[in-house]
Design an enzyme around this catalytic site. Structure first.
Site, PDB file in Angstrom:
ATOM      1  N   CYS A  81       0.864  -1.172   0.000  1.00  0.00           N
ATOM      2  CA  CYS A  81       0.000   0.000   0.000  1.00  0.00           C
ATOM      3  C   CYS A  81       0.902   1.224   0.000  1.00  0.00           C
ATOM      4  CB  CYS A  81      -0.922  -0.003   1.214  1.00  0.00           C
ATOM      5  SG  CYS A  81      -1.994   1.438   1.319  1.00  0.00           S
ATOM      6  N   CYS A 212      -5.104   6.293  -3.613  1.00  0.00           N
ATOM      7  CA  CYS A 212      -4.409   5.002  -3.634  1.00  0.00           C
ATOM      8  C   CYS A 212      -3.000   5.252  -4.156  1.00  0.00           C
ATOM      9  CB  CYS A 212      -5.151   4.004  -4.519  1.00  0.00           C
ATOM     10  SG  CYS A 212      -4.292   2.416  -4.721  1.00  0.00           S
TER      11      CYS A 212
END
Length: 270
Positions: A81, A212
């Protein structure tokens, strides 16, 4: 159980300090923490644990003291991530677990070197994107073709003609299961200027998120591909703000804000 809440361009996380690897987090535990009505609320959980205690960490423990155990909001385990590792790095420094400057963080997607800037931004070396060809998704009833990019986790970044704000990303897009047997993060983007794009994303296991990090890099790769380029610096605007992606021949960098906003104790027994 102590927790810290942080975000990177409004991609938010519950941070759980667990230096000695004593927490046994189930998928249900993670989902409860991330629930925005009955829990703390977040796009995912970042468990902070010593690398030497985590056999799933990719990379030698001697190069990174801390492992980022990342879980999606539904409790599923993810490889990497980009915004999460930047928030994770901010936490390590603020908690006195790492010195300001540059250091490595272990993830399931490999070692990631991070650097904290004087302005509060955090930059992470995301590694070399792997472009695996083209694929397609059906987003809000519309077929979108895009570039299959692996950033340690899978992405499909699709350039679209319609404004990205007109799409419903609340439901998981349909995609080619042969290309993405473990699911995929789907980005749609518009080019809005010279090396500037606007992006929205549906993340597997979390739904639509405000930002993101790995998706921003995948989008920059796809935008560069469309422009006939392989390197350069791109401004990526997401719902939660703006990040900068720098593409080099052998690696890529993601830069943007990382903020800690709250801390406390979670009363539920996990």
């Amino acid at each position: 159980m102590r927790f810290v809440k942080g975000h990177g361009t409004e991609n938010d996380f519950v941070i759980l300090p667990d230096a000695d690897a004593t927490l046994d987090l189930s998928a249900a535990d993670v989902a409860a923490l991330c629930d925005r009505r009955a829990g703390i609320g977040a796009d995912g959980v970042l468990r902070v644990v010593r690398t030497k205690l985590c056999p799933e960490a990719a990379g030698p423990a001697g190069e990174a003291e801390w492992f980022m155990d990342y879980r999606n909001a539904d409790g599923s385990i993810a490889e990497m991530c980009g915004n999460g590792v930047r928030v994770f790095a901010r936490y390590l420094v603020d908690a006195g677990l790492a010195a300001p400057g540059e250091f490595a963080v272990a993830t399931r997607g490999g070692l990631k070197r991070v650097r904290l800037g004087v302005t509060g931004d955090v930059t992470v070396d995301m590694g070399r994107p792997r472009v695996l060809g083209d694929s397609r998704a059906v987003v809000d009833g519309r077929e979108c073709r895009g570039v299959n990019v692996n950033m340690g986790n899978p992405h499909l970044a699709c350039a679209v003609e319609e404004p990205v704000g007109g799409f419903d990303l609340g439901r998981e897009p349909d995609f080619d299961r042969a290309d993405y047997p473990e699911g995929v993060n789907v980005e749609i983007f518009n080019t809005v200027g010279d090396h500037r794009v606007t992006m929205r994303v549906h993340e597997r296991g979390s739904g639509e998120t405000r930002s993101c990090g790995t998706g921003a890099v995948a989008t920059a790769v796809a935008a560069a591909h469309t422009a006939g380029e392989t390197t350069g610096t791109w401004e990526v605007r997401v719902l939660g703000g703006t990040v900068t992606v720098t593409l080099e021949e052998n690696t890529s960098y993601l830069s943007g804000p990382a903020v800690l906003v709250a801390s406390g104790e979670w009363p539920a027994v996990l």
